[in-house]
Structures are given as structure tokens and as C-alpha cells.
Write a protein that holds these residues in place. Structure first.
Motif, PDB file in Angstrom:
ATOM      1  N   TYR A  30       0.828  -1.210   0.000  1.00 39.53           N
ATOM      2  CA  TYR A  30       0.000   0.000   0.000  1.00 39.53           C
ATOM      3  C   TYR A  30       0.863   1.261   0.000  1.00 39.53           C
ATOM      4  N   VAL A  31       2.032   1.223   0.629  1.00 33.21           N
ATOM      5  CA  VAL A  31       2.959   2.361   0.567  1.00 33.21           C
ATOM      6  C   VAL A  31       3.293   2.640  -0.895  1.00 33.21           C
ATOM      7  N   TYR A  32       3.656   1.596  -1.634  1.00 31.81           N
ATOM      8  CA  TYR A  32       4.001   1.761  -3.048  1.00 31.81           C
ATOM      9  C   TYR A  32       2.784   2.210  -3.853  1.00 31.81           C
ATOM     10  N   HIS A  33       1.633   1.663  -3.495  1.00 31.61           N
ATOM     11  CA  HIS A  33       0.395   2.001  -4.206  1.00 31.61           C
ATOM     12  C   HIS A  33       0.110   3.507  -4.082  1.00 31.61           C
ATOM     13  N   VAL A  34       0.238   4.032  -2.880  1.00 32.99           N
ATOM     14  CA  VAL A  34       0.013   5.469  -2.670  1.00 32.99           C
ATOM     15  C   VAL A  34       1.078   6.277  -3.402  1.00 32.99           C
ATOM     16  N   GLN A  35       2.327   5.838  -3.338  1.00 29.33           N
ATOM     17  CA  GLN A  35       3.413   6.550  -4.013  1.00 29.33           C
ATOM     18  C   GLN A  35       3.179   6.637  -5.522  1.00 29.33           C
ATOM     19  N   LYS A  36       2.673   5.569  -6.103  1.00 28.53           N
ATOM     20  CA  LYS A  36       2.549   5.461  -7.565  1.00 28.53           C
ATOM     21  C   LYS A  36       1.110   5.622  -8.057  1.00 28.53           C
ATOM     22  N   ARG A  37       0.252   6.228  -7.258  1.00 25.08           N
ATOM     23  CA  ARG A  37      -1.174   6.318  -7.596  1.00 25.08           C
ATOM     24  C   ARG A  37      -1.451   7.021  -8.908  1.00 25.08           C
ATOM     25  N   ASP A  38      -0.509   7.844  -9.397  1.00 25.12           N
ATOM     26  CA  ASP A  38      -0.701   8.540 -10.668  1.00 25.12           C
ATOM     27  C   ASP A  38      -0.091   7.796 -11.853  1.00 25.12           C
ATOM     28  N   PHE A 101      -8.997  -4.590   8.137  1.00 20.63           N
ATOM     29  CA  PHE A 101      -8.674  -3.236   7.710  1.00 20.63           C
ATOM     30  C   PHE A 101      -7.841  -3.250   6.431  1.00 20.63           C
ATOM     31  N   ALA A 102      -6.960  -4.237   6.298  1.00 20.96           N
ATOM     32  CA  ALA A 102      -6.172  -4.371   5.068  1.00 20.96           C
ATOM     33  C   ALA A 102      -7.093  -4.629   3.873  1.00 20.96           C
ATOM     34  N   SER A 103      -8.094  -5.470   4.055  1.00 17.64           N
ATOM     35  CA  SER A 103      -9.059  -5.739   2.976  1.00 17.64           C
ATOM     36  C   SER A 103      -9.869  -4.488   2.654  1.00 17.64           C
ATOM     37  N   HIS A 104     -10.291  -3.788   3.689  1.00 19.36           N
ATOM     38  CA  HIS A 104     -11.050  -2.542   3.511  1.00 19.36           C
ATOM     39  C   HIS A 104     -10.213  -1.506   2.761  1.00 19.36           C
ATOM     40  N   THR A 105      -8.949  -1.396   3.130  1.00 13.59           N
ATOM     41  CA  THR A 105      -8.041  -0.445   2.481  1.00 13.59           C
ATOM     42  C   THR A 105      -7.899  -0.773   1.002  1.00 13.59           C
ATOM     43  N   ARG A 106      -7.752  -2.050   0.685  1.00 11.71           N
ATOM     44  CA  ARG A 106      -7.626  -2.455  -0.720  1.00 11.71           C
ATOM     45  C   ARG A 106      -8.855  -2.022  -1.514  1.00 11.71           C
ATOM     46  N   LYS A 112      -9.883   4.229  -6.071  1.00 17.00           N
ATOM     47  CA  LYS A 112      -9.057   5.445  -6.159  1.00 17.00           C
ATOM     48  C   LYS A 112      -9.299   6.392  -4.990  1.00 17.00           C
ATOM     49  N   ASP A 113      -9.742   5.841  -3.871  1.00 14.72           N
ATOM     50  CA  ASP A 113      -9.951   6.599  -2.641  1.00 14.72           C
ATOM     51  C   ASP A 113      -8.731   6.359  -1.755  1.00 14.72           C
ATOM     52  N   TYR A 114      -7.736   7.199  -1.916  1.00 12.57           N
ATOM     53  CA  TYR A 114      -6.494   7.057  -1.169  1.00 12.57           C
ATOM     54  C   TYR A 114      -6.627   7.797   0.164  1.00 12.57           C
ATOM     55  N   PHE A 115      -7.363   7.191   1.060  1.00 14.72           N
ATOM     56  CA  PHE A 115      -7.683   7.811   2.347  1.00 14.72           C
ATOM     57  C   PHE A 115      -6.530   7.732   3.337  1.00 14.72           C
ATOM     58  N   LEU A 116      -5.500   6.952   3.016  1.00 13.13           N
ATOM     59  CA  LEU A 116      -4.312   6.849   3.862  1.00 13.13           C
ATOM     60  C   LEU A 116      -3.119   7.436   3.117  1.00 13.13           C
ATOM     61  N   SER A 117      -2.273   8.113   3.869  1.00 14.46           N
ATOM     62  CA  SER A 117      -1.037   8.637   3.284  1.00 14.46           C
ATOM     63  C   SER A 117       0.017   7.534   3.257  1.00 14.46           C
TER      64      SER A 117
END
Length: 145
Positions: A30-38, A101-106, A112-117
Motif C-alpha cells: 500500500y505504501v508503493y500504491h500510494v506513491q505510484k497512484r498517478d 482493515f487491510a481488505s477494507h483499504t484495498r 481510487k480513494d487514497y484515504f491513507l497517506s
């Protein structure tokens, strides 16, 4: 201790290790996912990795861990009278919440709701380690039965 109990215990430990491998890794993804969201090509790859980790490794390993742990408690119900077991079961409740919570985050990230930094994902990634300390110390450093 009966031999079949030890086999159940061995496979329980193996399943827990597999589950923990996923718990340790999912928020790192998820860290990588947020970093590369664009970057759609990268996020598409991460989404596949996250799905496979959650559904292919974490969920089956969690189910086997819980089933075998429950089996051991049925075979040795006196374990439920031990304070360390209460601590372990409490930590497992938190692990189940973390997994959920990991499943919910996914699901939110898929929308495309990046609610976590990125920083939040890094901190959340440490939760299984803290719980592991409680579980292992509780099980190993205890009063003998």
C-alpha cells in the motif's frame, strides 16, 4: 502430549507464519500504491499483487491458523484457563481487525480513494510486529502448566 496434537500444532505454526508473511507485506504494498497512484500501469500491477496476497495467501493461512488453533483448544480446553492464552486470544482479535482493515483499504484504493497517506501506511505496517511480540512472549515466557 498425543502425537496428533503435535502435528496439529506444527501445521498451526506453519499457517501462522504464512499469514504473518502477508500481514507484514500488505501495507508495504500500500505504501508503493500510494506513491505510484498517478501511474496506472504500476497501480494495476500492485492491485494484482494485493489481491493475490490477500486472497491467495493471507485468507487461506488465516482460516487454517484459526481452525487449527481452535482444534488445539478443543483438544486441550485447560489452555483457556491460562492468562497467557487470554492475552494471545486478545492479540488475535486485533490481528483479525488488522486483516479486515487491510481488505477494507484495498477496496478503497481500488476505488481510487487514497484515504491513507504513505506515512500512515508505513506506521500501520508496524502493527503486526507489535502484536507478534505480545503473542510470542506470551506463549514462550509463561508459567508452566
Amino acid at each position: 502430549m498425543a502425537a496428533h496434537y503435535l502435528w496439529i500444532k506444527a501445521f498451526h505454526v506453519i499457517a501462522v507464519i504464512a499469514w504473518y508473511a502477508g500481514l507484514f507485506y500488505i501495507f508495504r504494498l500500500y505504501v508503493y500504491h500510494v506513491q505510484k497512484r498517478d501511474e496506472p500501469a504500476v497501480t494495476a500491477t500492485l492491485e494484482v499483487m494485493e489481491r493475490r496476497l490477500l486472497r491467495g495467501i493471507m485468507m487461506p493461512a488465516m482460516i487454517v491458523s484459526l481452525a487449527l488453533g481452535t482444534t488445539m483448544l478443543v483438544l486441550q480446553p485447560e489452555l483457556l484457563r491460562m492468562p497467557w492464552m487470554h492475552m494471545k486470544l486478545g492479540a488475535i482479535v486485533f490481528l483479525l481487525g488488522y486483516h479486515g482493515f487491510a481488505s477494507h483499504t484495498r477496496k478503497r484504493f481500488l476505488a481510487k480513494d487514497y484515504f491513507l497517506s504513505e506515512t500512515a501506511c508505513r506506521w500501520i505496517n508496524e502493527v503486526p510486529t507489535v502484536l507478534l511480540f505480545f503473542i510470542v512472549i506470551g506463549v514462550i515466557v509463561r508459567k508452566p502448566m
